[in-house]
Design a protein around this motif. Structure first.
Motif, mmCIF file in Angstrom:
data_model
loop_
_atom_site.group_PDB
_atom_site.id
_atom_site.type_symbol
_atom_site.label_atom_id
_atom_site.label_comp_id
_atom_site.label_asym_id
_atom_site.label_seq_id
_atom_site.Cartn_x
_atom_site.Cartn_y
_atom_site.Cartn_z
ATOM 1 N N UNK A 140 0.646 -1.189 -0.151
ATOM 2 C CA UNK A 140 0.297 0.237 -0.624
ATOM 3 C C UNK A 140 1.108 1.275 0.240
ATOM 4 N N UNK A 141 1.273 1.836 -1.135
ATOM 5 C CA UNK A 141 1.478 3.242 -1.120
ATOM 6 C C UNK A 141 0.230 4.804 -1.279
ATOM 7 N N UNK A 142 0.997 5.102 0.041
ATOM 8 C CA UNK A 142 -0.318 6.754 0.139
ATOM 9 C C UNK A 142 0.246 8.058 -0.282
ATOM 10 N N UNK A 143 -0.326 9.068 -1.224
ATOM 11 C CA UNK A 143 0.556 9.716 -1.165
ATOM 12 C C UNK A 143 -0.577 10.969 -1.078
ATOM 13 N N UNK A 144 -0.495 12.185 -0.364
ATOM 14 C CA UNK A 144 -1.717 13.520 -0.127
ATOM 15 C C UNK A 144 -1.441 14.256 -1.119
ATOM 16 N N UNK A 145 -3.050 14.704 -1.658
ATOM 17 C CA UNK A 145 -2.432 15.893 -2.713
ATOM 18 C C UNK A 145 -2.545 17.352 -1.727
ATOM 19 N N UNK A 146 -2.924 18.077 -2.168
ATOM 20 C CA UNK A 146 -2.340 19.223 -1.916
ATOM 21 C C UNK A 146 -4.537 19.500 -1.067
ATOM 22 N N UNK A 147 -5.490 19.214 -1.515
ATOM 23 C CA UNK A 147 -6.465 19.223 -1.102
ATOM 24 C C UNK A 147 -7.239 18.135 -0.154
ATOM 25 N N UNK A 148 -6.395 17.628 0.454
ATOM 26 C CA UNK A 148 -6.287 16.621 1.702
ATOM 27 C C UNK A 148 -6.508 15.309 0.779
ATOM 28 N N UNK A 149 -7.001 14.771 -0.236
ATOM 29 C CA UNK A 149 -7.355 14.037 -0.518
ATOM 30 C C UNK A 149 -6.297 12.745 -0.851
ATOM 31 N N UNK A 150 -6.210 11.641 -1.473
ATOM 32 C CA UNK A 150 -5.625 10.657 -1.650
ATOM 33 C C UNK A 150 -5.198 10.052 -2.430
ATOM 34 N N UNK A 151 -4.008 9.757 -3.032
ATOM 35 C CA UNK A 151 -3.994 8.706 -3.844
ATOM 36 C C UNK A 151 -3.374 7.505 -3.858
ATOM 37 N N UNK A 152 -3.622 6.506 -4.097
ATOM 38 C CA UNK A 152 -2.785 5.320 -3.790
ATOM 39 C C UNK A 152 -2.614 4.331 -4.332
ATOM 40 N N UNK A 153 -2.340 3.616 -4.345
ATOM 41 C CA UNK A 153 -1.378 2.401 -4.961
ATOM 42 C C UNK A 153 -1.532 0.972 -4.605
ATOM 43 N N UNK A 154 -1.526 0.254 -3.825
ATOM 44 C CA UNK A 154 -1.267 -1.367 -3.643
ATOM 45 C C UNK A 154 -1.895 -2.479 -4.356
ATOM 46 N N UNK A 155 -2.090 -3.830 -3.562
ATOM 47 C CA UNK A 155 -1.810 -5.296 -4.315
ATOM 48 C C UNK A 155 -2.682 -5.614 -3.067
ATOM 49 N N UNK A 156 -3.635 -6.807 -3.489
ATOM 50 C CA UNK A 156 -4.515 -7.465 -2.619
ATOM 51 C C UNK A 156 -4.066 -9.001 -2.886
ATOM 52 N N UNK A 157 -4.573 -9.775 -2.205
ATOM 53 C CA UNK A 157 -4.632 -11.149 -2.308
ATOM 54 C C UNK A 157 -5.266 -11.932 -1.788
ATOM 55 N N UNK A 158 -5.380 -13.376 -1.667
ATOM 56 C CA UNK A 158 -6.264 -13.999 -1.647
ATOM 57 C C UNK A 158 -4.905 -14.889 -0.452
ATOM 58 N N UNK A 159 -5.092 -14.270 0.846
ATOM 59 C CA UNK A 159 -4.229 -15.580 1.946
ATOM 60 C C UNK A 159 -2.844 -14.979 1.767
ATOM 61 N N UNK A 160 -1.614 -15.474 1.378
ATOM 62 C CA UNK A 160 -0.236 -14.868 1.883
ATOM 63 C C UNK A 160 0.484 -14.008 0.926
#
Length: 163
Positions: A140-160
């Motif tokens: 999960x990578x989160x970057x805050x924008x100037x307008x207090x919103x977020x840009x997010x990149x991440x990955x998800x898996x079912x399990x390990x």
């Protein structure tokens, strides 16, 4: 200095053989006492202190290992959802009110990207993925924008998550 040594030599010469021997024994005993009190005892105290600290660290390690073991076994791979991982992630994102773009992450899991999302809906959606659907957020990578919103990149898996 020579004068002082001369006085000491004259004093020593003025002693009988028996007195010289007693003075030498006294000096040896005095040196042994100073060596014992100044060097040996502190070393023994430091060694005992180190042993006490080692025992305390071993007890703490055993306590930590017991606590970690009480958490239960590590999560194993959960069978993927019947509808598929990507449709599940998209459906839950729509339900949470976040606009998501799915991609393939560099590690091979299902990746996702969100732009200009509020933190409340984002983290409630991520929490729902983990608790309700037993999915694992691998990155999960989160970057805050100037307008207090977020840009997010991440990955998800079912399990390990993969390495």
């Amino acid at each position: 200095m020579n004068r002082l040594l001369g006085h000491a030599e004259a004093w020593w010469s003025g002693r009988t053989l028996r007195e010289r021997r007693m003075l030498m024994v006294m000096m040896v005993l005095l040196l042994a006492t100073i060596l014992s009190l100044g060097v040996v005892r502190p070393l023994l105290d430091w060694r005992a202190s180190a042993a006490d600290r080692a025992r305390a660290a071993a007890a703490t390690l055993a306590e930590v290992r017991g606590t970690v073991a009480s958490f239960g076994p590590a999560r194993t791979t959960v069978p993927p959802p019947a509808e598929g991982l990507e449709p599940l992630v998209r459906r839950t994102a729509d339900t949470a009110g976040v606009q998501i773009v799915t991609t393939m992450s560099p590690s091979g899991q299902l990746g996702f990207q969100l732009s200009r999302v509020a933190s409340g809906p984002l983290f409630s959606w991520l929490s729902a993925l983990e608790t309700d659907h037993r999915l694992t957020i691998c990155s999960l990578g989160v970057t805050e924008n100037a307008d207090a919103t977020l840009n997010v990149e991440g990955s998800v898996s079912s399990g390990v998550c993969g390495a």
